[in-house]
Write a protein that holds these residues in place. Structure first.
Motif, PDB file in Angstrom:
ATOM      1  N   THR A 245     -11.110  -2.075  -4.154  1.00 45.72           N
ATOM      2  CA  THR A 245     -10.313  -0.575  -4.996  1.00 45.72           C
ATOM      3  C   THR A 245     -11.125  -0.778  -5.822  1.00 45.72           C
ATOM      4  O   THR A 245     -11.922  -1.857  -6.654  1.00 45.72           O
TER       5      THR A 245
ATOM      6  N   ARG B 192      -1.627  -0.010  -6.028  1.00 41.79           N
ATOM      7  CA  ARG B 192      -2.779  -0.767  -6.374  1.00 41.79           C
ATOM      8  C   ARG B 192      -4.399  -0.185  -7.037  1.00 41.79           C
ATOM      9  O   ARG B 192      -5.338  -0.181  -5.884  1.00 41.79           O
TER      10      ARG B 192
ATOM     11  N   ASN C 136       0.799  -0.856   0.291  1.00 43.75           N
ATOM     12  CA  ASN C 136       0.083   0.182   0.507  1.00 43.75           C
ATOM     13  C   ASN C 136       0.340   1.393  -0.123  1.00 43.75           C
ATOM     14  O   ASN C 136       1.904   0.943   0.890  1.00 43.75           O
TER      15      ASN C 136
ATOM     16  N   MET D  12      -8.490   3.234  -4.273  1.00 42.18           N
ATOM     17  CA  MET D  12      -9.152   2.422  -3.265  1.00 42.18           C
ATOM     18  C   MET D  12     -10.335   3.367  -2.599  1.00 42.18           C
ATOM     19  O   MET D  12     -10.268   4.484  -1.820  1.00 42.18           O
TER      20      MET D  12
END
Lengths: 330, 329
Positions: free
Chosen positions: A293, A263, A240, A266
């Motif tokens: 996500t 990633r 993260n 989110m």
């Protein structure tokens, strides 16, 4: 420790242009890590309607470089802030990548036109920044709330974090070293925790630590010299790397939208976040705030709210052009 | 379509060289403004075009960069110019990686990379890699857009991901620590990493080390060995530590009160040696040490990196700077 400077030629005084945040009446705050100060620029950008604005620019990095007489590889867009009053986009840019890189602030209107930002400026010197030898402090994020500019800093030497609250209009930078931020794991292991990015939510600061948890602590705890232990409200898992965070409302509920470098983006719920006792035990994945996500949004490097239903994102594949686009808040 | 010869002069002042079109030429061509573009770009360079003593001058808002081709447009005529690069100093080299010890604790917190010349921001994380044998360790370092350079861009701090160093955090639970005791690792710095004038560093630089147990204790000045100098001489004051300490902090936060001199670090940052500029005066002296001084795992004089709040209260310092008196021989 007081430094107040009035200058009409902002650009010559800005040694670097880092994180941005808007204050009232079109005032734009800029974190200047190389100069050890926070600048407040009266941009004069006060009239407009963000609901009518839509930003869409392909290759914004090349466009910014061209205006600054440089090639795309010679500039870096450090932050993007949308003026909530007008919907115009403001960019902080490093022109050059070496120690003499110039800090530049540019305005982008919704016709895609770039212009320099000029305006009366005041600044507050950040205290306790020893400038001898190699020590430097990066300013990782900035926000304005309740008449104060909140600045998150990270040293390049001692492993320390600090958060300062500087009243605006600037009279004096808050005395002392600001607050030290700590993290408690398992309710047991307490460590210092630099803040990577943060957002203000009601009376709380929601902060993403460099060691990854998302925490909250009350704004009123930001008293000089205090030591604050944030309450962990979400463990966002490995890999993260939070870059940017905004808070928005949808369907009567508040959500946090966080851009993560690998990633994607989110979307984190805030249900019960203020009352949450926090995660102190090692538990299953379901504990803490729920999040999802948004797969469609990849490679987002900058993010800001545009209006009630939209955000602006700057995104691009590694090594490719950076594109600015307007998205519906998910 | 070229309609005639230009005389292009570069006058240096203010924001660097400007481009000007000779007055005769400007009149002959019947042009009023100069526009400049980075070659290949559609948007003009920010700046101002004006008549100055008859000549037509374009002053860029930010200095023209050497080596970048610029397209200058005067009416229907255009020309591409490139300022010749200055003679830059020799290419930068990676000169030192700290800590220089061959054995590092499992909870090692950072590396410092030192360069002989200024380096550009923005390349760090793709130019360094950590290997355990042949296996590349995935994402061992904290990747920050800001990058943690010193003011001259000659030293950069590479932090291990605290989420994998600190106990009890999800990244460590899910991926494990980046460094495991008993194993051997190599930090590789890419020789293709360019300096600010875009010349590569040269060959890859490697640092191989083995990993020992984690270090969870505070450095304690009571454990330091002193070698005192003789008054009237310029003999060094030497401190020897039982473990290596953070190189940058040793150079900045450990100093002799009211005496100027030069600090050198030796034996993998376990020795701090101070040589005064002038002979030591007689009488009592003091060493000043800020409590932010850390060891390799981030334990500082005030507190360990991880404080176990359940164990009985540890010794806590309240001052920020320790004053340690000493007397020359």
């Amino acid at each position: 420790m007081i430094s107040i400077l009035l200058a009409t030629l902002l650009q010559s005084d800005l040694k670097s242009a880092g994180p941005l945040a808007f204050g009232p009446d079109g005032v734009l705050f800029v974190g200047d890590a190389a100069g050890g100060a926070v600048h407040a620029i009266e941009t004069g950008d006060t009239k407009g309607d963000p609901e009518k604005v839509k930003h869409d620019v392909q290759g914004l990095d090349a466009k910014v470089a061209a205006a600054l007489g440089a090639q795309a590889g010679d500039i870096r867009i450090n932050d993007l802030a949308i003026n909530p009053a007008t919907g115009n986009a403001f960019l902080s840019v490093s022109r050059g990548k070496g120690p003499d890189a110039a800090g530049v602030i540019l305005k982008l209107d919704d016709a895609g036109k770039l212009s320099e930002v000029k305006g009366a400026t005041t600044k507050a010197a950040l205290p306790n920044l020893p400038t001898d030898k190699g020590r430097a402090e990066a300013i990782t994020d900035l926000a304005f709330v309740d008449g104060k500019v909140i600045v998150a800093g990270l040293s390049n030497e001692e492993f320390a974090s600090n958060l300062r609250a500087i009243p605006y209009p600037f009279k004096t930078a808050e005395a002392g070293a600001g607050v030290e931020i700590f993290h408690g794991a398992h309710g047991r292991f307490e460590t210092k925790s630099p803040v990577r990015t943060f957002a203000i939510y009601n009376d709380h600061v929601l902060a993403a630590y460099t060691c990854t948890p998302l925490v909250r602590f009350p704004l009123e705890s930001l008293k000089p010299g205090a030591k604050i232990k944030g309450t962990t409200v979400a463990e966002l898992g490995n890999r993260n790397r939070p870059l940017d965070m905004i808070v928005y409302k949808q369907g009567g509920k508040d959500f946090v939208l966080m851009a993560n470098s690998s990633r994607g983006v989110m979307k984190i719920s805030t249900d019960g976040i203020a009352a949450a006792k926090g995660i102190t035990e090692k538990i299953n994945d379901k504990a803490g705030q729920t999040y999802e996500t948004i797969d469609a949004l990849k490679g987002v490097v900058q993010l800001d709210r545009l209006n009630k239903g939209h955000a602006v994102v700057l995104a691009g594949a590694e090594g490719g052009p950076l594109n600015l686009s307007t998205i519906a808040l998910p | 379509m070229m309609r005639g010869l230009w005389i292009l002069a570069l006058a240096g002042c203010g924001a660097g060289p400007a481009i000007s079109l000779d007055p005769l030429q400007a009149r002959a061509e019947g042009v009023d403004t100069l526009q400049v573009y980075v070659a290949g770009a559609a948007d003009p360079v920010l700046g101002a075009s004006a008549r100055e003593g008859g000549a037509l001058v374009f002053r860029p808002r930010y200095p023209f960069l050497r080596g970048v081709p610029y397209r200058v447009v005067a009416g229907e005529v255009e020309r591409v110019i490139t300022l010749r690069p200055d003679d830059p100093p020799p290419p930068a080299r990676l000169t030192r990686i700290c800590p220089s010890a061959d054995v590092l604790p499992e909870n090692q917190l950072k590396f410092y990379l030192h360069f002989s010349g200024p380096m550009p921001r923005g390349e760090l994380y793709r130019r360094v890699a950590l290997y355990e044998g042949r296996r590349k360790v995935e994402l061992p370092f904290l990747e920050l857009g800001e990058e943690l350079w010193d003011p001259e861009n000659r030293r950069v701090t590479l932090l291990f991901d605290p989420g994998r160093v600190k106990r009890g955090l999800t990244p460590r639970e899910q991926e494990g620590p980046a460094l495991e005791r008993g194993k051997s690792y190599t930090l590789v710095v890419d020789g293709a990493w360019p300096d600010v004038w875009k010349r590569p560093l040269g060959k890859d630089v490697r640092k191989t080390f083995t990993v020992g147990p984690p270090d969870e204790t505070r450095p304690d000045p009571k454990t330091w060995a002193w070698e005192l100098p003789t008054s009237g001489t310029r003999e060094p004051l030497t401190l020897t530590f039982p473990e290596p300490l953070d190189a940058a902090l040793l150079e900045r936060v450990v100093r002799v009160e009211d005496v100027r001199g030069v600090v050198a670090l030796e034996k993998a940052e376990t020795v701090w040696r101070f040589t005064p500029e002038a002979p030591w005066p007689a009488g009592p002296r003091a060493l000043l040490v800020d409590t932010v001084l850390e060891d390799l795992a981030g334990n500082n004089l005030e507190r360990p990196f991880e404080v176990d709040v359940i164990r009985p209260t540890e010794f806590r310092l309240t001052t920020r700077t320790l004053r340690l008196p000493f007397v020359t021989k």
